[in-house]
Design a protein around this motif. Structure first.
Motif, short mmCIF file in Angstrom:
data_model
loop_
_atom_site.label_atom_id
_atom_site.label_comp_id
_atom_site.label_asym_id
_atom_site.label_seq_id
_atom_site.Cartn_x
_atom_site.Cartn_y
_atom_site.Cartn_z
N SER A 34 0.97 -1.11 0.06
CA SER A 34 0.03 -0.01 -0.14
C SER A 34 1.04 1.24 -0.03
O SER A 34 0.28 2.20 0.13
N THR A 90 -3.96 0.95 -10.31
CA THR A 90 -4.16 1.64 -9.17
C THR A 90 -5.44 2.44 -8.95
O THR A 90 -6.14 2.69 -10.15
N GLN A 143 -4.66 6.49 -4.99
CA GLN A 143 -3.18 6.16 -5.07
C GLN A 143 -2.35 6.63 -6.25
O GLN A 143 -1.15 7.02 -6.19
#
Length: 263
Positions: A192, A230, A234
């Motif tokens: 992450s 993504t 992000q």
């Protein structure tokens, strides 16, 4: 008598041999989780030298400017030729062309000296990333050519970013009029979190990678390339992080360019 005959076609080895000493492999990663001990938001050390390919005597075959760029294990050289007569005699604006190639020993995926389709595609990326920074209207009917050679590669996205930085330094050394120098960097998504300036090992394990080229003083993005999927949040986070890294790389390149003028 046959036992005393020496075969001269063979290379007789030493009677005593010693086992070679191999470099020690890291047994564990650092607290940041990276094999080389860097933090996740740290860039590998950068070294720039301008004019290594420019001899003292001027001739038509000598480049107008050149640069050598190191970033960790990445090593790249660039030579700039021009402005010189372009292909189109009636063009109102100049043209910027780039030739990109890997040395056969630079990486594991390069097997021959022949130019591959990947190298042609990367050359097109470099042209699109650098062209907005050059005042091409100041060079009508002219062509500016950049020849980039990757001596050693460590990460595909990081190598492309380093090539952009090397071209920018070589253009300054050649005295080409620019709106601003272009600085580039790459980030990769691991879990992450985004990791900056990844090596080839880290890129292979990453889920997604993003490469940005930017003119920090003008606050303009000249090229953006992403591989992988993504979320919008992000991607926005990666763009903001890349913009900050580009500013840091830009400051380092400007430091070396200023030092080259004082010599």
């Amino acid at each position: 008598m046959s036992a005393n005959i020496i075969d001269r076609r063979r290379i007789n080895g030493p009677q005593r041999s010693v086992e070679p000493i191999y470099p020690k492999q890291p047994t564990s990663t650092s607290s940041a989780g990276r094999p080389d001990g860097r933090a996740q938001n740290a860039v590998r050390p950068i070294f720039v030298k301008t004019g290594p390919l420019s001899p003292q005597a001027s001739s038509a075959a000598c480049p107008s400017g050149s640069a050598y760029y190191e970033q960790g294990k990445i090593r790249i050289s660039c030579a700039i030729y021009g402005p010189r007569q372009g292909r189109k005699s009636n063009a109102r604006m100049g043209a910027f062309d780039c030739d990109f190639k890997y040395a056969p020993f630079s990486c594991s995926w390069k097997r021959s000296h022949m130019r591959t389709s990947d190298e042609k595609e990367i050359a097109l990326m470099l042209e699109q990333a650098i062209s907005p920074a050059i005042r091409l209207e100041a060079y009508p009917k002219a062509s500016i050519d950049a020849f980039v050679t990757v001596i050693e590669s460590d990460g595909k996205a990081a190598t492309i970013s380093a090539a952009i930085n090397c071209i920018s330094a070589a253009l300054v050394d050649a005295g080409i009029e620019l709106y601003d120098s272009v600085a580039a960097c790459s980030v990769a998504l691991s879990g992450s979190q985004w990791i900056y300036d990844c090596t080839q090992e880290e890129e292979d394990k990453a889920e997604c990678s993003l490469m940005m080229a930017r003119m920090p003083s003008a606050d303009e993005v000249t090229y953006l390339l992403q591989h992988g999927k993504t979320s919008p949040a992000q991607t926005e986070q990666a763009i903001q992080a890349s913009a900050g890294v580009c500013t840091q790389v830009y400051a380092v390149i400007c430091h070396y360019l200023q030092a080259s003028l004082e010599q």
